[in-house]
Design a protein around this motif. Structure first.
Motif: not given
Length: 399
Positions: A3-23
């Protein structure tokens, strides 16, 4: 964060796994689960998947497939490079050169080696985080067996003169290792052209899974094994392979390096707009790191009169994920060793903020940070006795 806005500004710490990668990974958790070391036909799918990923990693950095070894992450790759070279070449010398701004995987490995009879030279950096090539050359002795200097700094984003370092190492017949964990996927890398003998990388920094990385070891490099056991990774790195992770690493690095230029163009445009907005809206702010030779998504700034820990907590309350230049998360009251190495005094280093942009960053995220961050900084300054004193005295200020 629901319910709260999320702005992720810490890509140097880690990144999400892209859908193509997970597939790409999913079949190796379920139907293609065979052990690559088994000889029956069913396991050949796993073996083939590993070799395909190895080819992709090699292509991404200009190496050969048989020079790529999969690891449990960047820290393992760093440890293997330093300890493996040190112990395999101790008959030639016991001296290693690194810098004061390396990742702790390098610095702590060096501390371990110092306890085991090796001598380490820690090079200084200038106010932008750049090493001096002249100082590097002066540090070399007839006992020097390895130079290990990071490609790009994880905190301040400065990109080191890697090709020139490689040329110096090659000329003096010294192995050159670079921790490229932050650089892969953000900077074009060619290990042959840059005279790199060993290179560390980690999948989770470029939209791959956590817990998997790789070490490039140039053919002919004399190196000891770090992990002993079975014959996996051509008898260099024992342990049953993390097949889904390796497949994910291969797919992620393929995506990350396929069109770096257009990717960087978009990220740099947003980064510059964010930085200009911060400098314009928040007085007494200093940019840390090289103004031009820096990672595309990196902003590291110091705000005078505030504490980084408080800044992070208030940003988090507004749904903004970032990191600070003081080591509050490690239980230490000391500011970052990187910020101290570039000459920041303790009180300014404590008020530092790293914002790192990535593929998930949108223009509206930049707008939101520029709306929220100045208010938070002012709120903290209003509570600061130092800021109150400064206002009354009207001091001149360098930051």
């Amino acid at each position: 964060m629901e319910g709260k806005r999320l702005v992720y500004m810490d890509h140097a710490a880690t990144t999400y796994v892209k859908p193509e990668v997970l597939d790409a990974m999913m079949p190796y958790f379920t139907e293609n689960f065979g052990n690559p070391s088994s000889i029956y036909t069913f396991s050949r799918k796993s073996k083939s998947a590993i070799e395909e990923a190895r080819e992709k990693v090699a292509k991404a950095i200009g190496a050969k497939a048989d020079e790529i070894y999969f690891t449990g992450g960047g820290s393992e790759a760093d440890n293997w490079a330093l300890k493996g070279i040190a112990f395999a070449n101790k008959d030639k010398g016991n001296h290693i050169i690194t810098t004061k701004i390396e990742h702790h995987a390098i610095l702590h490995a060096c501390e371990f080696l110092e306890k085991n009879g090796f001598e380490i030279t820690y090079l200084n950096v200038d106010e932008n985080g750049m090493i001096s090539l002249d100082e590097l050359e002066r540090a070399i002795t007839d006992k020097t067996i390895l130079i290990s200097i990071m490609f790009a700094n994880n905190e301040i984003g400065t990109i080191e003169p890697i090709k020139e370092i490689g040329e110096i190492a090659k000329k003096r017949n010294i192995y050159f290792h670079t921790d490229a964990v932050q650089a892969v996927g953000n900077v074009k890398i060619d290990v042959k052209d840059m005279n790199i003998d060993l290179l560390s990388l980690a999948a989770h920094k470029f939209y791959g899974p956590k817990g998997v990385g790789a070490l490039y070891i140039k053919k002919g490099v004399k190196i000891e094994n770090l992990i002993h056991g079975g014959g996996q990774e051509r008898k260099r790195r024992a342990g049953t392979e993390n097949i889904p992770g390796i497949v994910g690493l291969g797919k992620a690095i393929e995506l990350a390096t396929s069109d770096i230029d257009s990717h960087n163009e978009r990220i740099i445009k947003m980064r510059d707009r964010l930085l200009e907005g911060i400098m314009e809206k928040i007085p007494h702010t200093k940019l840390n790191g090289h103004p031009e030779k820096r990672l595309p998504g990196n902003i590291n700034v110091s705000f005078r009169f505030i504490e980084g820990e408080s800044l992070l907590l208030l940003l988090d309350q507004s749904g903004i994920c970032a990191s600070t230049g003081s080591a509050c998360s490690s239980g230490s009251l000391d500011p970052s060793h990187v910020l101290l190495a570039i000459g920041l005094p303790h009180e300014i280093a404590h008020g530092s903020l790293r914002l790192s942009l990535g593929d998930a960053t949108k223009e509206e995220d930049i707008d939101y940070v520029l709306e929220v961050l100045p208010k938070i900084v002012q709120r903290l300054r209003d509570m600061s006795p130092l800021y109150e004193t400064f206002k009354h005295k009207g001091e001149t200020i360098n930051v």
